[in-house]
Write a protein that holds these residues in place. Structure first.
Motif, PDB file in Angstrom:
ATOM      1  N   GLY A   1      -1.239  -7.400 -39.541  1.00 48.19           N
ATOM      2  CA  GLY A   1      -1.746  -8.763 -39.582  1.00 48.19           C
ATOM      3  C   GLY A   1      -3.244  -8.779 -39.701  1.00 48.19           C
ATOM      4  N   GLU A   2      -3.810  -9.946 -39.543  1.00 51.05           N
ATOM      5  CA  GLU A   2      -5.242 -10.109 -39.760  1.00 51.05           C
ATOM      6  C   GLU A   2      -6.084  -9.573 -38.605  1.00 51.05           C
ATOM      7  OE1 GLU A   2      -6.404 -10.994 -42.679  1.00 51.05           O
ATOM      8  OE2 GLU A   2      -4.312 -11.070 -43.269  1.00 51.05           O
ATOM      9  N   LYS A   3      -5.541  -9.631 -37.377  1.00 50.74           N
ATOM     10  CA  LYS A   3      -6.301  -9.164 -36.222  1.00 50.74           C
ATOM     11  C   LYS A   3      -6.155  -7.653 -36.086  1.00 50.74           C
ATOM     12  CE  LYS A   3      -5.862 -13.494 -33.651  1.00 50.74           C
ATOM     13  NZ  LYS A   3      -5.417 -14.139 -32.401  1.00 50.74           N
ATOM     14  N   ARG A   4      -7.223  -6.946 -36.389  1.00 49.77           N
ATOM     15  CA  ARG A   4      -7.122  -5.492 -36.465  1.00 49.77           C
ATOM     16  C   ARG A   4      -7.405  -4.801 -35.139  1.00 49.77           C
ATOM     17  NH1 ARG A   4      -9.350  -3.888 -42.489  1.00 49.77           N
ATOM     18  NH2 ARG A   4      -8.435  -5.649 -43.584  1.00 49.77           N
ATOM     19  N   ASN A   5      -7.633  -5.557 -34.088  1.00 53.97           N
ATOM     20  CA  ASN A   5      -7.918  -4.933 -32.790  1.00 53.97           C
ATOM     21  C   ASN A   5      -6.720  -5.014 -31.855  1.00 53.97           C
ATOM     22  OD1 ASN A   5      -8.067  -7.697 -32.508  1.00 53.97           O
ATOM     23  ND2 ASN A   5      -9.791  -7.658 -31.081  1.00 53.97           N
ATOM     24  N   LEU A   6      -5.521  -5.304 -32.384  1.00 53.53           N
ATOM     25  CA  LEU A   6      -4.307  -5.357 -31.578  1.00 53.53           C
ATOM     26  C   LEU A   6      -3.468  -4.113 -31.825  1.00 53.53           C
ATOM     27  CD1 LEU A   6      -3.135  -9.069 -31.975  1.00 53.53           C
ATOM     28  CD2 LEU A   6      -4.572  -8.078 -30.189  1.00 53.53           C
ATOM     29  N   PHE A   7      -2.851  -3.613 -30.751  1.00 54.13           N
ATOM     30  CA  PHE A   7      -2.090  -2.372 -30.852  1.00 54.13           C
ATOM     31  C   PHE A   7      -0.796  -2.496 -30.056  1.00 54.13           C
ATOM     32  CE2 PHE A   7      -6.453  -1.448 -31.673  1.00 54.13           C
ATOM     33  CZ  PHE A   7      -6.435  -0.482 -32.662  1.00 54.13           C
ATOM     34  N   TRP A   8       0.282  -2.019 -30.660  1.00 55.92           N
ATOM     35  CA  TRP A   8       1.589  -1.974 -30.014  1.00 55.92           C
ATOM     36  C   TRP A   8       1.715  -0.616 -29.332  1.00 55.92           C
ATOM     37  CZ3 TRP A   8       4.629  -5.827 -28.983  1.00 55.92           C
ATOM     38  CH2 TRP A   8       5.972  -5.612 -28.643  1.00 55.92           C
ATOM     39  N   VAL A   9       1.973  -0.630 -28.030  1.00 58.08           N
ATOM     40  CA  VAL A   9       2.029   0.599 -27.235  1.00 58.08           C
ATOM     41  C   VAL A   9       3.419   0.725 -26.635  1.00 58.08           C
ATOM     42  CG1 VAL A   9       1.073   1.838 -25.261  1.00 58.08           C
ATOM     43  CG2 VAL A   9      -0.431   0.430 -26.694  1.00 58.08           C
ATOM     44  N   THR A  10       4.051   1.865 -26.824  1.00 58.03           N
ATOM     45  CA  THR A  10       5.342   2.135 -26.187  1.00 58.03           C
ATOM     46  C   THR A  10       5.274   3.476 -25.484  1.00 58.03           C
ATOM     47  OG1 THR A  10       6.340   3.262 -28.095  1.00 58.03           O
ATOM     48  CG2 THR A  10       6.565   0.865 -28.000  1.00 58.03           C
ATOM     49  N   PHE A  11       6.044   3.605 -24.408  1.00 60.68           N
ATOM     50  CA  PHE A  11       6.108   4.885 -23.702  1.00 60.68           C
ATOM     51  C   PHE A  11       7.319   4.891 -22.783  1.00 60.68           C
ATOM     52  CE2 PHE A  11       3.124   1.993 -21.621  1.00 60.68           C
ATOM     53  CZ  PHE A  11       3.635   1.888 -20.328  1.00 60.68           C
ATOM     54  N   ASN A  12       7.730   6.072 -22.394  1.00 65.19           N
ATOM     55  CA  ASN A  12       8.728   6.232 -21.343  1.00 65.19           C
ATOM     56  C   ASN A  12       7.993   6.304 -20.018  1.00 65.19           C
ATOM     57  OD1 ASN A  12      10.805   6.302 -23.190  1.00 65.19           O
ATOM     58  ND2 ASN A  12      10.845   8.533 -23.312  1.00 65.19           N
ATOM     59  N   GLN A  13       8.455   5.559 -19.052  1.00 68.78           N
ATOM     60  CA  GLN A  13       7.787   5.495 -17.752  1.00 68.78           C
ATOM     61  C   GLN A  13       8.734   5.905 -16.632  1.00 68.78           C
ATOM     62  OE1 GLN A  13       5.453   1.882 -16.558  1.00 68.78           O
ATOM     63  NE2 GLN A  13       6.917   1.830 -14.871  1.00 68.78           N
ATOM     64  N   LEU A  14       8.218   6.744 -15.750  1.00 69.31           N
ATOM     65  CA  LEU A  14       8.913   7.063 -14.511  1.00 69.31           C
ATOM     66  C   LEU A  14       8.047   6.566 -13.364  1.00 69.31           C
ATOM     67  CD1 LEU A  14      11.139   8.416 -12.830  1.00 69.31           C
ATOM     68  CD2 LEU A  14       9.850  10.555 -12.981  1.00 69.31           C
ATOM     69  N   TYR A  15       8.557   5.596 -12.616  1.00 75.02           N
ATOM     70  CA  TYR A  15       7.836   4.994 -11.490  1.00 75.02           C
ATOM     71  C   TYR A  15       8.659   5.239 -10.233  1.00 75.02           C
ATOM     72  CZ  TYR A  15       5.940   1.266  -8.454  1.00 75.02           C
ATOM     73  OH  TYR A  15       5.388   0.559  -7.415  1.00 75.02           O
ATOM     74  N   VAL A  16       8.036   5.853  -9.239  1.00 75.67           N
ATOM     75  CA  VAL A  16       8.727   6.117  -7.980  1.00 75.67           C
ATOM     76  C   VAL A  16       7.806   5.730  -6.824  1.00 75.67           C
ATOM     77  CG1 VAL A  16       9.851   7.828  -6.507  1.00 75.67           C
ATOM     78  CG2 VAL A  16      10.007   8.038  -8.992  1.00 75.67           C
ATOM     79  N   SER A  17       8.281   4.843  -5.941  1.00 77.77           N
ATOM     80  CA  SER A  17       7.579   4.513  -4.703  1.00 77.77           C
ATOM     81  C   SER A  17       8.601   4.548  -3.570  1.00 77.77           C
ATOM     82  CB  SER A  17       6.923   3.132  -4.795  1.00 77.77           C
ATOM     83  OG  SER A  17       7.909   2.113  -4.810  1.00 77.77           O
TER      84      SER A  17
ATOM     85  N   ASN B   1       0.822  -1.211   0.000  1.00 80.35           N
ATOM     86  CA  ASN B   1       0.000   0.000   0.000  1.00 80.35           C
ATOM     87  C   ASN B   1       0.862   1.270   0.000  1.00 80.35           C
ATOM     88  OD1 ASN B   1      -2.597   1.121  -0.155  1.00 80.35           O
ATOM     89  ND2 ASN B   1      -2.612   1.555   2.047  1.00 80.35           N
ATOM     90  N   GLU B   2       1.900   1.259  -0.800  1.00 80.92           N
ATOM     91  CA  GLU B   2       2.810   2.399  -0.860  1.00 80.92           C
ATOM     92  C   GLU B   2       2.232   3.531  -1.711  1.00 80.92           C
ATOM     93  OE1 GLU B   2       7.308   0.720  -0.667  1.00 80.92           O
ATOM     94  OE2 GLU B   2       6.236   0.286  -2.523  1.00 80.92           O
ATOM     95  N   ASP B   3       2.609   4.750  -1.374  1.00 83.12           N
ATOM     96  CA  ASP B   3       2.341   5.875  -2.264  1.00 83.12           C
ATOM     97  C   ASP B   3       3.241   5.747  -3.482  1.00 83.12           C
ATOM     98  OD1 ASP B   3       0.449   7.003  -0.597  1.00 83.12           O
ATOM     99  OD2 ASP B   3       1.929   8.234   0.466  1.00 83.12           O
ATOM    100  N   LYS B   4       2.673   6.028  -4.660  1.00 85.82           N
ATOM    101  CA  LYS B   4       3.424   5.910  -5.901  1.00 85.82           C
ATOM    102  C   LYS B   4       3.228   7.157  -6.750  1.00 85.82           C
ATOM    103  CE  LYS B   4       2.182   0.981  -6.413  1.00 85.82           C
ATOM    104  NZ  LYS B   4       0.892   1.004  -5.723  1.00 85.82           N
ATOM    105  N   SER B   5       4.223   7.415  -7.563  1.00 89.56           N
ATOM    106  CA  SER B   5       4.112   8.407  -8.620  1.00 89.56           C
ATOM    107  C   SER B   5       4.475   7.709  -9.917  1.00 89.56           C
ATOM    108  CB  SER B   5       5.057   9.581  -8.370  1.00 89.56           C
ATOM    109  OG  SER B   5       5.028  10.479  -9.470  1.00 89.56           O
ATOM    110  N   ILE B   6       3.554   7.739 -10.891  1.00 83.43           N
ATOM    111  CA  ILE B   6       3.777   7.079 -12.168  1.00 83.43           C
ATOM    112  C   ILE B   6       3.486   8.081 -13.282  1.00 83.43           C
ATOM    113  CG2 ILE B   6       3.160   5.159 -13.677  1.00 83.43           C
ATOM    114  CD1 ILE B   6       2.115   3.700 -11.177  1.00 83.43           C
TER     115      ILE B   6
END
Length: 317
Positions: A274-290, A257-262
């Motif tokens: 491809g054939e499945k049109r409901n799939l998505f590649w997601v990328t991002f830079n993440q800063l996670y601090v607890s 139950n820590e406080d977090k900053s994301i």
């Protein structure tokens, strides 16, 4: 009283500003997080965006390959992150049609890849140089696809060649030299498909963005049930951890139950080829601090958009 007035003023500004995302990333609080969970929040930010290839907060050069047409196209972004066609090249691809699954199947893979290395010295059969792709990527690996050495390269410096490859993408040598002069390999994405698909609607991206921020909200505020609901039962992490193992792992972490900053930044969402049109590649830079952990770096997710407009995370790295 002054503090309360200031908070109210900032919140009112946020509700009506067209630049809420910037305000949020500069230090928004829980009130802002709640708003970003709603697809309608994203409508204005997507207005007039170039979504032909995906949603991009970070600008990339894009190489798109249509195997059916035998074409490799280079798109570069302007300052508004709108893509324009810089060059179209004729391209040879694998002898056999379809997606690559095993080494030696003579197929060019279908997927999204980075250019991980430029080889300045190669066998003369491959022309003057070659760009090594990131095949197999994370999604390839969790599906058990194998093989490697998928390059973008040239043609023999002497003699002739067959009008196909063993799985690579080959273009004429002068085109390869021109391509080398036009891109920064570390900031270029390669999208390979059998045939290029139509762009998806802005409402699709609104739903995915809202789903990602609902996931982040649950993670930030220790709502384990809501957090895990964003994961598909078939989920498999980059290290092989399945959903049951991942759930037990997260239960231990959330129990603190820590406080977090994301913070998420430079977020990109690309329809997966491809054939499945409901799939998505997601990328991002993440800063996670607890209190007990800090992480800063790039993350990748493969998500499915469900019929009810929620997301399901299939894998992450």
């Amino acid at each position: 009283m002054v503090k309360a007035f200031f908070v109210s003023l900032v919140w009112a500004t946020a509700l009506f500003s067209s630049d809420v995302i910037t305000l949020y990333k500069s230090g928004g609080k829980k009130l802002f997080d709640t708003q970003m969970n709603n697809p309608s929040y994203w409508t204005n930010s997507l207005y007039n965006k170039d979504l032909r290839f995906g949603y991009f907060e970070r600008a990339f050069s894009l190489l798109t390959c249509s195997k059916e047409k035998g074409v490799l196209e280079l798109y570069t972004p302007d300052v508004q992150k709108r893509f324009f066609l810089k060059k179209r090249y004729g391209a040879f691809t694998g002898k056999n049609a379809g997606d690559k699954y095993t080494e030696g199947d003579l197929k060019t893979p279908i997927g999204i890849y980075t250019l991980v290395e430029k080889k300045k010295r190669v066998d003369p059969f491959y022309g003057p140089m070659a760009f090594v792709t990131s095949y197999p990527n994370l999604y390839d690996r969790i599906r058990g696809k194998n093989g490697d050495g998928i390059w973008v390269h040239g043609v023999p410096l002497s003699g002739t060649r067959d009008p196909f490859t063993k799985g690579c993408i080959a273009i004429n040598n002068n085109d390869l030299i021109q391509l080398d002069q036009s891109i920064n390999p570390s900031n270029t994405l390669l999208i390979i498909d059998s045939s290029l698909k139509q762009a998806v609607s802005p409402t699709t991206y609104s739903a995915i963005l809202a789903g990602l921020y609902q996931w982040k909200y649950a993670w930030t505020y220790n709502d384990l049930e809501a957090y895990l609901s964003s994961y598909d039962p078939s989920f498999r992490r980059f290290d092989g951890m399945n959903f049951t193992q991942f759930k037990a792992y997260k239960e231990r972490i959330f129990s603190k139950n820590e406080d977090k900053s994301i913070l998420l930044d430079h977020l990109n969402i690309i329809p997966y080829p491809g054939e499945k049109r409901n799939l998505f590649w997601v990328t991002f830079n993440q800063l996670y601090v607890s209190d007990s952990h800090k992480f800063e770096g790039e993350k990748s997710l493969l998500v499915r958009l469900n019929p009810n407009q929620s997301i399901s995370i299939l894998t992450e790295e």
